[in-house]
Design a protein around this motif. Structure first.
Motif, PDB file in Angstrom:
ATOM      1  N   UNK A  61       6.229  35.237  22.394  1.00 38.17           N
ATOM      2  CA  UNK A  61       6.313  34.993  20.951  1.00 38.17           C
ATOM      3  C   UNK A  61       7.191  33.762  20.762  1.00 38.17           C
ATOM      4  N   UNK A  62       6.660  32.730  20.143  1.00 35.35           N
ATOM      5  CA  UNK A  62       7.420  31.509  19.917  1.00 35.35           C
ATOM      6  C   UNK A  62       7.266  31.080  18.464  1.00 35.35           C
ATOM      7  N   UNK A  63       8.351  30.481  17.917  1.00 34.44           N
ATOM      8  CA  UNK A  63       8.362  30.146  16.489  1.00 34.44           C
ATOM      9  C   UNK A  63       8.851  28.725  16.279  1.00 34.44           C
ATOM     10  N   UNK A  64       8.081  27.954  15.492  1.00 35.94           N
ATOM     11  CA  UNK A  64       8.521  26.669  14.942  1.00 35.94           C
ATOM     12  C   UNK A  64       8.582  26.806  13.421  1.00 35.94           C
ATOM     13  N   UNK A  65       9.113  25.774  12.754  1.00 34.30           N
ATOM     14  CA  UNK A  65       9.260  25.822  11.308  1.00 34.30           C
ATOM     15  C   UNK A  65       8.729  24.537  10.697  1.00 34.30           C
ATOM     16  N   UNK A  66       7.995  24.680   9.600  1.00 35.97           N
ATOM     17  CA  UNK A  66       7.506  23.514   8.866  1.00 35.97           C
ATOM     18  C   UNK A  66       8.341  23.365   7.599  1.00 35.97           C
ATOM     19  N   UNK A  67       9.026  22.223   7.504  1.00 30.83           N
ATOM     20  CA  UNK A  67       9.873  21.926   6.353  1.00 30.83           C
ATOM     21  C   UNK A  67       9.568  20.503   5.911  1.00 30.83           C
ATOM     22  N   UNK A  68       9.273  20.330   4.643  1.00 32.66           N
ATOM     23  CA  UNK A  68       8.958  18.997   4.101  1.00 32.66           C
ATOM     24  C   UNK A  68       7.855  18.327   4.909  1.00 32.66           C
ATOM     25  N   UNK A  69       6.825  19.109   5.280  1.00 32.81           N
ATOM     26  CA  UNK A  69       5.651  18.613   5.988  1.00 32.81           C
ATOM     27  C   UNK A  69       5.955  18.075   7.387  1.00 32.81           C
ATOM     28  N   UNK A  70       7.080  18.494   7.972  1.00 33.91           N
ATOM     29  CA  UNK A  70       7.404  18.126   9.350  1.00 33.91           C
ATOM     30  C   UNK A  70       7.684  19.393  10.150  1.00 33.91           C
ATOM     31  N   UNK A  71       7.485  19.286  11.484  1.00 32.41           N
ATOM     32  CA  UNK A  71       7.729  20.410  12.375  1.00 32.41           C
ATOM     33  C   UNK A  71       9.157  20.352  12.925  1.00 32.41           C
ATOM     34  N   UNK A 112      18.559  25.144   0.497  1.00 37.80           N
ATOM     35  CA  UNK A 112      17.785  24.334  -0.460  1.00 37.80           C
ATOM     36  C   UNK A 112      16.462  23.854   0.116  1.00 37.80           C
ATOM     37  N   UNK A 113      15.940  24.564   1.107  1.00 39.81           N
ATOM     38  CA  UNK A 113      14.655  24.225   1.704  1.00 39.81           C
ATOM     39  C   UNK A 113      13.681  25.394   1.552  1.00 39.81           C
ATOM     40  N   UNK A 114      12.412  25.067   1.542  1.00 44.42           N
ATOM     41  CA  UNK A 114      11.357  26.065   1.651  1.00 44.42           C
ATOM     42  C   UNK A 114      10.823  26.002   3.078  1.00 44.42           C
ATOM     43  N   UNK A 115      11.018  27.093   3.806  1.00 40.73           N
ATOM     44  CA  UNK A 115      10.785  27.118   5.248  1.00 40.73           C
ATOM     45  C   UNK A 115       9.514  27.918   5.541  1.00 40.73           C
ATOM     46  N   UNK A 116       8.534  27.273   6.207  1.00 38.87           N
ATOM     47  CA  UNK A 116       7.281  27.928   6.552  1.00 38.87           C
ATOM     48  C   UNK A 116       7.257  28.217   8.052  1.00 38.87           C
ATOM     49  N   UNK A 117       7.395  29.482   8.474  1.00 35.16           N
ATOM     50  CA  UNK A 117       7.339  29.789   9.898  1.00 35.16           C
ATOM     51  C   UNK A 117       5.936  29.562  10.464  1.00 35.16           C
ATOM     52  N   UNK A 118       5.887  29.062  11.702  1.00 37.50           N
ATOM     53  CA  UNK A 118       4.635  28.923  12.455  1.00 37.50           C
ATOM     54  C   UNK A 118       4.830  29.684  13.755  1.00 37.50           C
TER      55      UNK A 118
END
Length: 494
Positions: A61-71, A112-118
């Motif tokens: 199981x591995x996780x990255x994060x997308x913030x402001x359209x960057x990984x 103050x970020x919206x964090x999208x887990x991948x």
């Protein structure tokens, strides 16, 4: 979560073939990209991750994060940009492990970020247990927040060029203590314009190509005793076809005068397969009404007046409204009203004009007689339709003078419920069950809780339950609305 790399399952055999011709082991992979963020805007502190699920030996199981359209990945208590192309292999190679994220002591870079887990998952095809994951991020605010309003994603419901009509929207919520949640919905019409937010009940009978929800959560105190949660929302809608709301619908034939006494009726209904539903047929036999032809009912006063339909001041009963014709000095008069309760007409005509009326009266009372249904028979193998034949023989003692008849078809959806019905035993992997009934998704619950999806049209339940646990379902089910292709009725004389 949105699945971007889909794993196949069930009975397929696929992969690398070895020298013996057998399918050799390979790795299954999946990548999940969140459509809703972990919202850290307006927070004073990002406390920690809470990550549930399992990572059996040999799986990842591995996780990255997308913030402001960057990984990004987390390293040394900081965000480090990942510049490689986003795919499952990149996430498996560069992503953080669950243990690393749980050990992170400083997550202030999320403020103050919206964090999208991948999330990327990997397991050998021969593995008995597959990896699973559920991620939560705990945050704090400077002051207690007792009210929170959020909007959902936009959910498309249109299929092709037909605009569905919403029949019902239901929500399943869990609130404790002083917690509450108010749910509103807005609809996008065929003109691509959005409505204002409205109560769920107000959306019934309205057309929409998409829906979006607004949730307003409230608690009285910022403690665990108060909580509010939306478990699920179900949107029931048509596919652009005619709308019938409820569990019973009725279809009437025209009332016809056959001019000869009738005794036997038969009806043949061509319909689609019945799923937890049935069709009933009823027949109505009546005598012909009596008729009045150009009887004088009074003389016009030049003002608005009320006159009795009858002879010698005695009102006739059961007058057929559509048959009433009024004449003033032989000229048709159309501007009048009729009261069926007292058999009077209200009109105005030129003073001293003689008023006449023609009409049918003594209309027979409807008596609906249930017809006997023969067993359902296949009608057309090509389209999978069926036919049912119904008959009714009127007793000799009641057949005299019954020259008028019509039929009624009654379409009924069955309903029912289940409580802790065992479907099977969990394996820790995805399992599929073909259910006997079409459950309402908003009512489905499992004991113990597990991850599941249900396709109402096919009645296929997909569930991932803990290994060796009982899979027990509870919920309410409702039949599929009967679809009648055509029907024909015939009568025989007494």
């Amino acid at each position: 979560m949105a699945i971007t790399n889909t794993m196949r399952f069930c009975t397929d055999s696929f992969g690398v073939t070895d020298e013996s011709g057998s399918s050799a082991p390979f790795n299954k992979q999946a990548m999940l990209i969140s459509k809703t963020p972990l919202d850290c805007t307006g927070k004073s502190e990002v406390v920690k991750f809470s990550i549930a699920g399992a990572e059996p030996t040999g799986t990842k199981r591995r996780i990255l994060f997308q913030i402001d359209n960057k990984l990004w990945r987390i390293a040394s208590n900081a965000l480090v940009e990942v510049t490689e192309e986003l795919n499952v292999n990149t996430v498996l190679k560069k992503g953080n492990t669950v243990d690393y994220l749980l050990a992170c002591g400083d997550l202030s870079f999320f403020l103050n970020k919206k964090v999208y887990p991948i999330i990327a998952l990997e397991a050998p095809s021969t593995a008995d247990d597959m990896p699973s994951i559920r991620m939560t991020l705990y945050t704090r605010v400077a002051n207690d927040v007792l009210t929170k309003t959020v909007e959902s994603l936009v959910y498309e419901i249109a299929t092709g060029d037909k605009v569905p009509t919403i029949t019902e929207i239901t929500a399943d919520t869990t609130c404790a203590g002083g917690g509450s949640v108010d749910i509103k919905v807005r609809l996008r019409g065929s003109d691509e314009e959005w409505s204002d937010y409205m109560a769920l009940a107000s959306a019934a009978d309205k057309q929409a190509t998409a829906v979006q929800f607004k949730f307003t959560y409230k608690v009285t105190v910022a403690e665990d005793a108060d909580s509010a949660r939306v478990n699920s929302i179900t949107v029931n809608h048509t596919r652009g076809k005619a709308l019938v709301v409820g569990n019973v619908a009725e279809l009437y034939s025209i009332v016809a005068d056959y001019e000869v006494p009738l005794q036997l009726c038969y009806v043949v209904v061509h319909h689609e397969p019945l799923q937890d539903a049935y069709i009933e047929a009823y027949v109505n036999f009546m005598k012909a009404p009596k008729h009045r032809e150009l009887i004088q009912i009074g003389t016009a006063t030049g003002a608005r007046q009320e006159l009795v339909l009858g002879v010698d001041g005695v009102a006739d009963s059961n007058i057929v409204t559509s048959s009433i014709q009024i004449y003033a000095d032989g000229n048709p008069l159309t501007n009048f009203s009729y009261s069926s309760e007292v058999s009077t007409v209200v009109l105005s005509a030129k003073k001293n004009a003689v008023l006449y009326a023609s009409y049918d009266y003594a209309h027979d009372t409807e008596v609906w007689r249930k017809m006997t249904a023969d067993p359902v028979q296949p009608y057309n193998d090509a389209d999978g339709t069926y036919m049912t034949r119904y008959t009714y023989l009127l007793p000799d003692s009641e057949a005299t003078g019954k020259v008028i008849a019509n039929v009624r078809l009654r379409m009924v959806k069955r309903t029912g419920s289940a409580s802790n019905v065992k479907l099977g035993t969990g394996t820790g992997k995805k399992q599929m069950f073909a259910l006997a009934h079409r459950y309402k998704s908003s009512t489905i619950k499992f004991n113990p809780a597990c991850d599941w999806t249900f396709e109402e049209d096919s009645k296929i339940l997909t569930v991932v339950a803990a290994k060796n646990s009982d899979i027990k379902i509870s919920g309410n089910w409702v039949g599929v609305a009967p679809v009648i292709r055509s029907f024909a009725a015939g009568f025989a004389v007494a």
